[in-house]
Write a protein that holds these residues in place. Structure first.
Motif, PDB file in Angstrom:
ATOM      1  N   GLY A  96      16.878  20.913  66.592  1.00  4.24           N
ATOM      2  CA  GLY A  96      17.907  20.383  67.403  1.00  4.24           C
ATOM      3  C   GLY A  96      19.012  20.094  66.485  1.00  4.24           C
ATOM      4  O   GLY A  96      18.947  20.061  65.499  1.00  4.24           O
ATOM      5  N   ILE A  97      20.251  19.317  67.425  1.00  4.76           N
ATOM      6  CA  ILE A  97      21.551  18.878  66.839  1.00  4.76           C
ATOM      7  C   ILE A  97      21.393  16.957  66.995  1.00  4.76           C
ATOM      8  O   ILE A  97      21.641  17.029  67.925  1.00  4.76           O
ATOM      9  N   SER A  98      21.142  16.658  65.681  1.00  2.00           N
ATOM     10  CA  SER A  98      21.874  15.029  66.472  1.00  2.00           C
ATOM     11  C   SER A  98      23.289  15.051  66.388  1.00  2.00           C
ATOM     12  O   SER A  98      23.772  15.119  65.686  1.00  2.00           O
ATOM     13  N   GLU A  99      23.557  13.269  66.926  1.00  2.00           N
ATOM     14  CA  GLU A  99      24.934  12.779  66.942  1.00  2.00           C
ATOM     15  C   GLU A  99      25.780  14.350  67.281  1.00  2.00           C
ATOM     16  O   GLU A  99      26.472  14.277  66.352  1.00  2.00           O
ATOM     17  N   VAL A 100      25.812  14.859  68.377  1.00  2.00           N
ATOM     18  CA  VAL A 100      26.744  16.126  68.329  1.00  2.00           C
ATOM     19  C   VAL A 100      28.107  15.309  68.585  1.00  2.00           C
ATOM     20  O   VAL A 100      28.594  14.330  69.595  1.00  2.00           O
ATOM     21  N   THR A 101      29.136  16.533  67.999  1.00  2.00           N
ATOM     22  CA  THR A 101      30.367  15.262  67.281  1.00  2.00           C
ATOM     23  C   THR A 101      31.501  16.458  68.901  1.00  2.00           C
ATOM     24  O   THR A 101      32.539  16.274  69.626  1.00  2.00           O
ATOM     25  N   SER A 102      30.944  17.502  68.408  1.00  2.00           N
ATOM     26  CA  SER A 102      31.313  18.269  70.052  1.00  2.00           C
ATOM     27  C   SER A 102      30.693  19.391  70.358  1.00  2.00           C
ATOM     28  O   SER A 102      30.023  20.563  69.950  1.00  2.00           O
ATOM     29  N   THR A 103      31.091  20.131  71.309  1.00  2.00           N
ATOM     30  CA  THR A 103      30.439  21.629  72.075  1.00  2.00           C
ATOM     31  C   THR A 103      31.029  22.574  72.725  1.00  2.00           C
ATOM     32  O   THR A 103      31.780  21.772  73.750  1.00  2.00           O
ATOM     33  N   LYS A 142      28.105  29.838  72.974  1.00  2.00           N
ATOM     34  CA  LYS A 142      28.184  28.683  72.931  1.00  2.00           C
ATOM     35  C   LYS A 142      28.707  27.728  71.148  1.00  2.00           C
ATOM     36  O   LYS A 142      28.495  28.902  70.204  1.00  2.00           O
ATOM     37  N   VAL A 143      29.744  27.388  70.755  1.00  2.00           N
ATOM     38  CA  VAL A 143      29.148  26.233  69.639  1.00  2.00           C
ATOM     39  C   VAL A 143      29.146  25.426  69.078  1.00  2.00           C
ATOM     40  O   VAL A 143      30.045  23.886  70.004  1.00  2.00           O
ATOM     41  N   VAL A 144      28.181  24.180  68.634  1.00  2.00           N
ATOM     42  CA  VAL A 144      28.021  23.244  68.480  1.00  2.00           C
ATOM     43  C   VAL A 144      28.165  22.149  67.514  1.00  2.00           C
ATOM     44  O   VAL A 144      27.949  23.588  66.316  1.00  2.00           O
ATOM     45  N   THR A 145      28.640  21.653  66.924  1.00  2.00           N
ATOM     46  CA  THR A 145      28.654  20.808  65.709  1.00  2.00           C
ATOM     47  C   THR A 145      27.769  19.175  65.461  1.00  2.00           C
ATOM     48  O   THR A 145      27.943  18.841  67.001  1.00  2.00           O
ATOM     49  N   VAL A 182      26.741  19.794  60.311  1.00  2.00           N
ATOM     50  CA  VAL A 182      26.347  21.187  60.591  1.00  2.00           C
ATOM     51  C   VAL A 182      27.038  21.515  61.692  1.00  2.00           C
ATOM     52  O   VAL A 182      27.694  21.206  62.495  1.00  2.00           O
ATOM     53  N   LYS A 183      27.155  23.410  61.846  1.00  2.00           N
ATOM     54  CA  LYS A 183      27.985  24.048  62.792  1.00  2.00           C
ATOM     55  C   LYS A 183      27.004  25.163  63.476  1.00  2.00           C
ATOM     56  O   LYS A 183      26.341  25.792  62.980  1.00  2.00           O
ATOM     57  N   TYR A 184      26.288  24.629  64.408  1.00  2.00           N
ATOM     58  CA  TYR A 184      25.564  26.240  65.509  1.00  2.00           C
ATOM     59  C   TYR A 184      26.944  27.059  66.462  1.00  2.00           C
ATOM     60  O   TYR A 184      26.640  26.061  67.461  1.00  2.00           O
ATOM     61  N   GLU A 197      17.126  35.619  64.000  1.00  2.00           N
ATOM     62  CA  GLU A 197      16.589  37.366  64.588  1.00  2.00           C
ATOM     63  C   GLU A 197      17.681  37.165  65.760  1.00  2.00           C
ATOM     64  O   GLU A 197      17.908  38.013  66.053  1.00  2.00           O
ATOM     65  N   THR A 198      18.439  36.538  66.760  1.00  2.00           N
ATOM     66  CA  THR A 198      18.858  36.447  68.054  1.00  2.00           C
ATOM     67  C   THR A 198      20.300  36.658  67.139  1.00  2.00           C
ATOM     68  O   THR A 198      21.280  36.608  68.483  1.00  2.00           O
ATOM     69  N   LYS A 199      20.496  36.418  66.090  1.00  2.00           N
ATOM     70  CA  LYS A 199      22.118  36.537  65.545  1.00  2.00           C
ATOM     71  C   LYS A 199      22.349  35.099  65.747  1.00  2.00           C
ATOM     72  O   LYS A 199      23.510  34.807  66.143  1.00  2.00           O
ATOM     73  N   ASP A 200      22.078  34.145  66.341  1.00  2.00           N
ATOM     74  CA  ASP A 200      23.010  33.180  66.104  1.00  2.00           C
ATOM     75  C   ASP A 200      22.970  32.258  64.814  1.00  2.00           C
ATOM     76  O   ASP A 200      22.276  32.934  63.611  1.00  2.00           O
ATOM     77  N   THR A 201      23.681  31.459  64.605  1.00  2.00           N
ATOM     78  CA  THR A 201      24.548  31.018  63.353  1.00  2.00           C
ATOM     79  C   THR A 201      24.405  29.386  62.918  1.00  2.00           C
ATOM     80  O   THR A 201      24.677  29.440  64.175  1.00  2.00           O
ATOM     81  N   ILE A 202      23.447  29.033  61.915  1.00  2.00           N
ATOM     82  CA  ILE A 202      24.547  27.322  61.409  1.00  2.00           C
ATOM     83  C   ILE A 202      25.225  27.172  60.262  1.00  2.00           C
ATOM     84  O   ILE A 202      23.878  28.145  59.658  1.00  2.00           O
TER      85      ILE A 202
END
Length: 188
Positions: free
Chosen positions: A172-179, A155-158, A148-150, A123-128
């Motif tokens: 939650g996003i585990s094992e973040v590879t980039s922000t 921001k963009v978090v993978t 995954v990519k958020y 609803e807040t226009k965030d996309t996964i």
């Protein structure tokens, strides 16, 4: 002599009939499966529009061009080979949308396995974005153990795993590879 031969024939026929009677088994389930190939669905539905309500409130709406019903299997499931759109509604009737190229709903566990170009828009226009995602209908929980990519407005978090409540208000996003933080548009 003919009486003796008749007696022997009668005994042989009786022995044969008793043997045949005791060799038969109840295979009603096998008879029911005649004409139904083991790998074929028991039913096919087109243009599905399935609504899930709880206490009179719409919680989810599943749309698909085609559903294959494999409820004839020991571990029954429904397959959506042409993709799905799953609309999830929160307590305030705000909608999040999940789109996938392919899905399976496992009837015994109420788990939906979404695969191929899975995209969630909140609803807040965030996309996964993910290649595979699971929705546990019993626990109202969305999760993935695949990359995954958020993407949000800031921001963009993978990462390598994702889990969230059904409203995507707590995730939650585990094992973040980039922000990557996005610059805000200050020209307005």
């Amino acid at each position: 002599m003919t009486k003796k031969i008749s007696y022997y024939i009668f005994n042989i026929v009786t022995a044969f009939a008793v043997t045949m009677f005791f060799s038969c088994k109840n295979n009603f389930k096998e008879v029911q499966q005649i004409g139904v190939l083991q790998n074929e669905p028991i039913g096919v539905a087109e243009n599905m529009n399935l609504k899930y309500t709880d206490s009179g409130r719409l919680k989810a709406n599943l749309l698909s061009p085609k559903m294959l019903d494999f409820s004839n299997r020991g571990f029954s499931y429904n397959e959506f080979p042409d993709g799905v759109i799953l609309n999830l509604y929160d307590e305030l009737n705000k909608k999040s949308i999940i789109v996938a190229d392919y899905a399976i709903v496992y009837n015994g566990t109420d788990l939906i396995d979404l695969r191929g170009n899975v995209r969630i828009t909140t609803e807040t226009k965030d996309t996964i974005f993910a290649q595979q995602l699971f929705y546990d209908q019993k626990r109202d929980w969305v999760f993935s153990n695949k990359p995954v990519k958020y993407v949000s407005p800031t921001k963009v978090v993978t990462g390598n795993a994702f889990d969230s409540n059904r409203d995507f208000t707590s995730y939650g996003i585990s094992e973040v590879t980039s922000t990557v933080y996005l610059e805000e548009d200050t020209s307005q």
